[in-house]
Design a protein around this motif. Sequence first.
Motif, PDB file in Angstrom:
ATOM      1  N   ILE A 128       0.851  -1.377  -0.041  1.00  0.00           N
ATOM      2  CA  ILE A 128      -0.289   0.085  -0.037  1.00  0.00           C
ATOM      3  C   ILE A 128       0.575   0.979   0.117  1.00  0.00           C
ATOM      4  O   ILE A 128       1.479   1.661   0.953  1.00  0.00           O
ATOM      5  N   ARG A 129       1.116   2.374  -1.609  1.00  0.00           N
ATOM      6  CA  ARG A 129       2.090   2.826  -1.264  1.00  0.00           C
ATOM      7  C   ARG A 129       2.084   3.709  -0.487  1.00  0.00           C
ATOM      8  O   ARG A 129       3.148   4.464   0.417  1.00  0.00           O
ATOM      9  N   TYR A 130       1.366   4.561   0.911  1.00  0.00           N
ATOM     10  CA  TYR A 130       0.938   5.378   1.693  1.00  0.00           C
ATOM     11  C   TYR A 130      -0.084   5.412   2.308  1.00  0.00           C
ATOM     12  O   TYR A 130      -0.970   4.920   1.475  1.00  0.00           O
ATOM     13  N   ASP A 131      -0.260   5.928   3.217  1.00  0.00           N
ATOM     14  CA  ASP A 131      -1.057   5.901   4.072  1.00  0.00           C
ATOM     15  C   ASP A 131      -2.480   6.761   2.514  1.00  0.00           C
ATOM     16  O   ASP A 131      -1.830   8.447   2.581  1.00  0.00           O
ATOM     17  N   GLY A 132      -3.848   6.732   2.401  1.00  0.00           N
ATOM     18  CA  GLY A 132      -4.517   7.490   1.528  1.00  0.00           C
ATOM     19  C   GLY A 132      -4.233   7.780   0.652  1.00  0.00           C
ATOM     20  O   GLY A 132      -5.002   8.106  -0.345  1.00  0.00           O
ATOM     21  N   ALA A 133      -3.551   5.577   0.009  1.00  0.00           N
ATOM     22  CA  ALA A 133      -3.347   6.185  -1.508  1.00  0.00           C
ATOM     23  C   ALA A 133      -4.776   5.579  -2.073  1.00  0.00           C
ATOM     24  O   ALA A 133      -5.735   4.938  -1.156  1.00  0.00           O
ATOM     25  N   PRO A 134      -5.032   5.373  -3.222  1.00  0.00           N
ATOM     26  CA  PRO A 134      -6.491   4.650  -3.466  1.00  0.00           C
ATOM     27  C   PRO A 134      -5.952   3.399  -3.213  1.00  0.00           C
ATOM     28  O   PRO A 134      -7.489   2.257  -3.226  1.00  0.00           O
ATOM     29  N   GLU A 135      -5.432   2.729  -3.146  1.00  0.00           N
ATOM     30  CA  GLU A 135      -5.581   1.174  -2.758  1.00  0.00           C
ATOM     31  C   GLU A 135      -6.012   0.948  -1.502  1.00  0.00           C
ATOM     32  O   GLU A 135      -6.262   0.018  -1.163  1.00  0.00           O
ATOM     33  N   ASP A 136      -5.331   2.171  -1.069  1.00  0.00           N
ATOM     34  CA  ASP A 136      -5.607   1.451   0.694  1.00  0.00           C
ATOM     35  C   ASP A 136      -7.248   1.818   1.268  1.00  0.00           C
ATOM     36  O   ASP A 136      -7.863   1.889   2.102  1.00  0.00           O
ATOM     37  N   LEU A 137      -7.879   3.028   0.093  1.00  0.00           N
ATOM     38  CA  LEU A 137      -8.824   2.743   0.145  1.00  0.00           C
ATOM     39  C   LEU A 137      -9.313   1.888  -0.033  1.00  0.00           C
ATOM     40  O   LEU A 137     -11.113   1.740   0.322  1.00  0.00           O
ATOM     41  N   VAL A 138      -8.942   1.224  -0.777  1.00  0.00           N
ATOM     42  CA  VAL A 138      -9.840  -0.247  -1.550  1.00  0.00           C
ATOM     43  C   VAL A 138      -9.732  -0.779  -0.541  1.00  0.00           C
ATOM     44  O   VAL A 138     -11.152  -1.770   0.080  1.00  0.00           O
ATOM     45  N   LEU A 139      -8.837  -0.866   0.109  1.00  0.00           N
ATOM     46  CA  LEU A 139      -8.921  -2.218   1.642  1.00  0.00           C
ATOM     47  C   LEU A 139      -9.738  -2.046   2.514  1.00  0.00           C
ATOM     48  O   LEU A 139     -10.467  -2.427   3.224  1.00  0.00           O
ATOM     49  N   THR A 140     -10.504  -0.847   2.715  1.00  0.00           N
ATOM     50  CA  THR A 140     -10.784   0.042   3.357  1.00  0.00           C
ATOM     51  C   THR A 140     -12.133  -0.425   3.576  1.00  0.00           C
ATOM     52  O   THR A 140     -13.370  -1.028   4.261  1.00  0.00           O
ATOM     53  N   ALA A 141     -12.333  -0.098   2.653  1.00  0.00           N
ATOM     54  CA  ALA A 141     -14.123  -0.902   1.978  1.00  0.00           C
ATOM     55  C   ALA A 141     -14.368  -2.004   1.630  1.00  0.00           C
ATOM     56  O   ALA A 141     -15.244  -2.390   2.262  1.00  0.00           O
ATOM     57  N   VAL A 142     -13.101  -3.013   1.140  1.00  0.00           N
ATOM     58  CA  VAL A 142     -13.578  -4.249   1.238  1.00  0.00           C
ATOM     59  C   VAL A 142     -13.669  -4.833   2.767  1.00  0.00           C
ATOM     60  O   VAL A 142     -14.576  -5.254   2.868  1.00  0.00           O
ATOM     61  N   PHE A 143     -12.663  -4.209   3.991  1.00  0.00           N
ATOM     62  CA  PHE A 143     -13.211  -4.738   4.899  1.00  0.00           C
ATOM     63  C   PHE A 143     -13.905  -4.107   5.977  1.00  0.00           C
ATOM     64  O   PHE A 143     -14.444  -4.425   7.014  1.00  0.00           O
ATOM     65  N   SER A 144     -14.906  -3.003   5.075  1.00  0.00           N
ATOM     66  CA  SER A 144     -15.625  -2.686   6.123  1.00  0.00           C
ATOM     67  C   SER A 144     -16.926  -3.378   5.249  1.00  0.00           C
ATOM     68  O   SER A 144     -18.178  -3.729   5.856  1.00  0.00           O
ATOM     69  N   LEU A 145     -17.247  -4.266   5.121  1.00  0.00           N
ATOM     70  CA  LEU A 145     -17.908  -5.226   4.062  1.00  0.00           C
ATOM     71  C   LEU A 145     -19.071  -5.976   5.800  1.00  0.00           C
ATOM     72  O   LEU A 145     -20.069  -6.123   5.306  1.00  0.00           O
ATOM     73  N   PRO A 146     -18.009  -6.277   6.139  1.00  0.00           N
ATOM     74  CA  PRO A 146     -18.410  -7.090   7.812  1.00  0.00           C
ATOM     75  C   PRO A 146     -19.066  -6.169   7.915  1.00  0.00           C
ATOM     76  O   PRO A 146     -20.265  -6.385   9.186  1.00  0.00           O
ATOM     77  N   GLY A 147     -18.409  -4.800   8.414  1.00  0.00           N
ATOM     78  CA  GLY A 147     -19.152  -3.403   9.549  1.00  0.00           C
ATOM     79  C   GLY A 147     -20.784  -3.480   9.504  1.00  0.00           C
ATOM     80  O   GLY A 147     -21.421  -3.664   9.762  1.00  0.00           O
ATOM     81  N   LEU A 148     -20.826  -3.434   8.070  1.00  0.00           N
ATOM     82  CA  LEU A 148     -21.582  -2.690   7.087  1.00  0.00           C
ATOM     83  C   LEU A 148     -23.198  -4.711   6.598  1.00  0.00           C
ATOM     84  O   LEU A 148     -23.944  -3.801   6.954  1.00  0.00           O
ATOM     85  N   LEU A 149     -22.791  -5.130   7.127  1.00  0.00           N
ATOM     86  CA  LEU A 149     -23.425  -6.553   6.406  1.00  0.00           C
ATOM     87  C   LEU A 149     -23.685  -7.309   7.448  1.00  0.00           C
ATOM     88  O   LEU A 149     -25.114  -7.819   7.473  1.00  0.00           O
ATOM     89  N   LEU A 150     -22.977  -7.558   8.718  1.00  0.00           N
ATOM     90  CA  LEU A 150     -23.301  -8.234   9.373  1.00  0.00           C
ATOM     91  C   LEU A 150     -23.907  -8.014  10.927  1.00  0.00           C
ATOM     92  O   LEU A 150     -23.814  -8.686  12.020  1.00  0.00           O
ATOM     93  N   PHE A 151     -23.658  -6.641  10.795  1.00  0.00           N
ATOM     94  CA  PHE A 151     -23.792  -5.634  12.288  1.00  0.00           C
ATOM     95  C   PHE A 151     -24.890  -4.734  11.813  1.00  0.00           C
ATOM     96  O   PHE A 151     -25.565  -4.035  11.243  1.00  0.00           O
ATOM     97  N   ASP A 152     -25.226  -4.310  13.177  1.00  0.00           N
ATOM     98  CA  ASP A 152     -25.562  -2.722  13.082  1.00  0.00           C
ATOM     99  C   ASP A 152     -25.613  -1.713  14.232  1.00  0.00           C
ATOM    100  O   ASP A 152     -24.358  -2.648  14.866  1.00  0.00           O
ATOM    101  N   GLY A 153     -26.787  -1.401  14.443  1.00  0.00           N
ATOM    102  CA  GLY A 153     -26.141  -0.063  15.340  1.00  0.00           C
ATOM    103  C   GLY A 153     -24.656   0.216  15.405  1.00  0.00           C
ATOM    104  O   GLY A 153     -24.583   1.064  15.115  1.00  0.00           O
ATOM    105  N   ALA A 154     -24.166   0.716  16.371  1.00  0.00           N
ATOM    106  CA  ALA A 154     -22.716   1.301  17.207  1.00  0.00           C
ATOM    107  C   ALA A 154     -21.394   0.855  15.786  1.00  0.00           C
ATOM    108  O   ALA A 154     -21.033   1.483  14.824  1.00  0.00           O
ATOM    109  N   VAL A 155     -21.468  -0.469  15.752  1.00  0.00           N
ATOM    110  CA  VAL A 155     -20.131  -1.121  15.163  1.00  0.00           C
ATOM    111  C   VAL A 155     -20.661  -0.578  13.068  1.00  0.00           C
ATOM    112  O   VAL A 155     -20.305  -0.568  12.596  1.00  0.00           O
ATOM    113  N   ARG A 156     -22.323  -0.448  12.592  1.00  0.00           N
ATOM    114  CA  ARG A 156     -22.629  -0.472  11.677  1.00  0.00           C
ATOM    115  C   ARG A 156     -22.211   1.398  11.901  1.00  0.00           C
ATOM    116  O   ARG A 156     -21.914   2.096  10.406  1.00  0.00           O
ATOM    117  N   ALA A 157     -22.647   2.052  12.717  1.00  0.00           N
ATOM    118  CA  ALA A 157     -22.692   3.725  12.417  1.00  0.00           C
ATOM    119  C   ALA A 157     -20.870   3.829  12.213  1.00  0.00           C
ATOM    120  O   ALA A 157     -20.521   4.863  11.620  1.00  0.00           O
TER     121      ALA A 157
END
Length: 185
Positions: A128-157
């Motif tokens: 990941i070339r640097y913090d805030g690189a486009p590929e870093d955003l892709v990782l954030t999006a991919v790793f956010s899927l469980p938080g969006l799909l499997l949780f509710d409440g504070a975790v999803r928020a």
Amino acid sequence: MMNTTHTAMGVTLAAPLAVVAPELAPAAALAGVAGGVFPDLDLLSGQHRQTLHFPVYYSAAALVSGAAALVAPTVGTVAVAFFLLSAALHCVTDAAGGGLELRPWEATDDRGVYVHPANRWVAPRRWIRYDGAPEDLVLTAVFSLPGLLLFDGAVRALTVVGLVVAVVYVAVRKQLPELETRFLR
């Protein structure tokens, strides 16, 4: 990597509990978020990736606390285990990113993360070339899927807030060094 990537990874670590122990999953996910944030508090010390980054010690502590959580699975034992596991993952994955320079896309710094028992720095891999690189955003999006799909409440928020912060940060990342030199020095 961005802190939002680390926190999303912490939630992802807790995702299996949403199926096998749903009563413990929210505490594990929130502890994963906290563990993902915690090592970067050393930014306040001026010794980033050294003062609160303990890849070896957090990993060892995560093994011990994970065993304790398996033997006695309570909200407290699980939260401690996931906090330490997420903090360990944060520290280890920091070496996959860039160095500590003000403009990490220039790749002029050879400090990825400090390993205390070895008394040395591990070089950044720059996968990941640097913090805030486009590929870093892709990782954030991919790793956010469980938080969006499997949780509710504070975790999803928190996951939604993390995604928004990540998008804004990536949009302005390359302008931040100029702003820092102009306004903070």
